[in-house]
Motif scaffolding. Structure first.
Motif, short mmCIF file in Angstrom:
data_model
loop_
_atom_site.label_atom_id
_atom_site.label_comp_id
_atom_site.label_asym_id
_atom_site.label_seq_id
_atom_site.Cartn_x
_atom_site.Cartn_y
_atom_site.Cartn_z
N ARG A 219 0.83 -1.20 0.00
CA ARG A 219 0.00 0.00 0.00
C ARG A 219 0.87 1.25 0.00
N ALA B 132 2.44 1.75 -3.39
CA ALA B 132 1.42 2.13 -4.36
C ALA B 132 0.99 3.58 -4.18
N ASN C 138 -4.01 4.74 -10.24
CA ASN C 138 -3.78 3.46 -9.55
C ASN C 138 -3.20 2.43 -10.51
N PHE D 299 0.42 0.88 -9.75
CA PHE D 299 0.72 -0.53 -9.46
C PHE D 299 1.85 -1.03 -10.35
N GLN E 245 -1.91 -5.64 -4.53
CA GLN E 245 -2.65 -4.38 -4.55
C GLN E 245 -3.65 -4.36 -5.70
N ASN F 91 -7.85 -4.30 -5.41
CA ASN F 91 -8.31 -2.97 -5.79
C ASN F 91 -9.83 -2.87 -5.81
N ASP G 100 -11.03 -2.66 -2.26
CA ASP G 100 -10.56 -1.42 -1.64
C ASP G 100 -11.33 -0.21 -2.18
#
Length: 311
Positions: free
Chosen positions: A225, A228, A247, A251, A275, A279, A282
């Motif tokens: 995290r 990223a 994003n 990544f 990640q 995603n 999240d």
């Protein structure tokens, strides 16, 4: 002391034991809160709550006892007729026989008296535990425990990575004041689109510092995290406005950032794949952070379409 007053004090003690456990639970919760949340709560506040509870218990109990004593006669410390009848005539001066002395009943009479010493020890123990936990919690932890010189070195390293992605000079600041990012702003990072400066929370900075300088990965999701977020904000500095696209690019660029920070390529790639995999969950509350469907191996948003590994 009257039986009613004794029972009232015992009930009061039980109630305060439950309240004391609640305060201890709150202190433990405070201790486990994220750095950015704990920074907004003064450390002396939970301690004052615990201390106030204990003072209220003793002052209230003392006043209740005084009021109860005013309504009843002063207790006679001498043996009472009922005691003589129950425990034997030796109270009146007679030599007791072995079978006349009822130790169990005498212990019951002793236990009926309010155990003030025990209450005092419980209170002291509770305050000591609260003070110890809060003392430990108030000590420098995380980014605060990093020396000023190392903080400066770390920000230079983060800025170097941001500059590589932004394509121009970029500065990464760890926002200890919470003015730009943090719990209140509900953001781990912030950057002006196409700008030269980005802000990260102290928690993100500390995780990056642990990876780059201490070569520690305490938690794969946390390390992934942090990397990223740094890459995401760097793409905003590059000029990418869309959060989901930032994003997607973040990544992919995070693999290179991880390698620059000292991770192996396989570890860095595993962190970024994790990640990408999480995603969707999240971004459930913030769909603008969801990567577009084109963010896939060989897709239009693949930064390295000639390479089979993605991100």
């Amino acid at each position: 002391m009257s039986d009613d007053l004794a029972h009232a004090l015992h009930r009061r003690a039980r109630a305060f034991r439950l309240a004391r456990l609640a305060v201890l639970a709150l202190v433990i919760v405070y201790f486990l809160l994220p750095y950015d949340v704990r920074a907004w709560i003064p450390v002396w506040l939970p301690f004052l709550a615990a201390l106030g509870l204990e003072l209220h218990f003793f002052v209230g109990g003392y006043l209740q006892r005084r009021r109860g004593g005013a309504r009843t006669r002063v207790p006679d410390r001498a043996p009472q007729p009922r005691d003589i009848a129950d425990l034997g005539g030796w109270w009146s001066g007679e030599e007791p026989e072995d079978d006349e002395f009822d130790y169990a009943r005498l212990a019951a009479l002793e236990d009926a008296r309010p155990p003030y010493l025990r209450y005092a020890l419980e209170a002291l123990a509770a305050v000591a535990i609260v003070a110890g936990l809060l003392f430990y919690a108030s000590r420098p932890h995380g980014w605060d425990a990093v020396s000023a010189a190392d903080q400066t070195r770390a920000e230079e390293v983060f800025s170097r990575e941001a500059t590589l992605i932004a394509g121009h000079e970029a500065q990464i600041d760890c926002d200890e004041s919470g003015e730009f990012v943090g719990y209140v702003q509900d953001a781990d990072g912030a950057a002006a689109i196409g700008g030269t400066r980005a802000y990260l929370t102290p928690g993100i900075c500390d995780t990056l510092y642990q990876v780059a300088f201490k070569h520690r990965v305490h938690s794969s999701p946390r390390a992934g995290r942090a990397i990223a977020v740094l890459a995401h904000e760097s793409w905003h500095l590059h000029g990418v406005r869309d959060e989901g696209l930032a994003n997607c690019y973040g990544f992919q660029s995070g693999v290179e950032i991880g390698v620059h920070l000292g991770l192996s390529e396989s570890t860095a790639r595993a962190l970024m794949r994790e990640q990408l995999a999480t995603n969707a969950s999240d971004a459930r509350g913030n769909p603008q952070y969801l990567v577009p469907p084109e963010c896939r191996d060989g897709g239009p948003e693949d930064l390295r379409p000639a390479v089979s590994s993605f991100p």
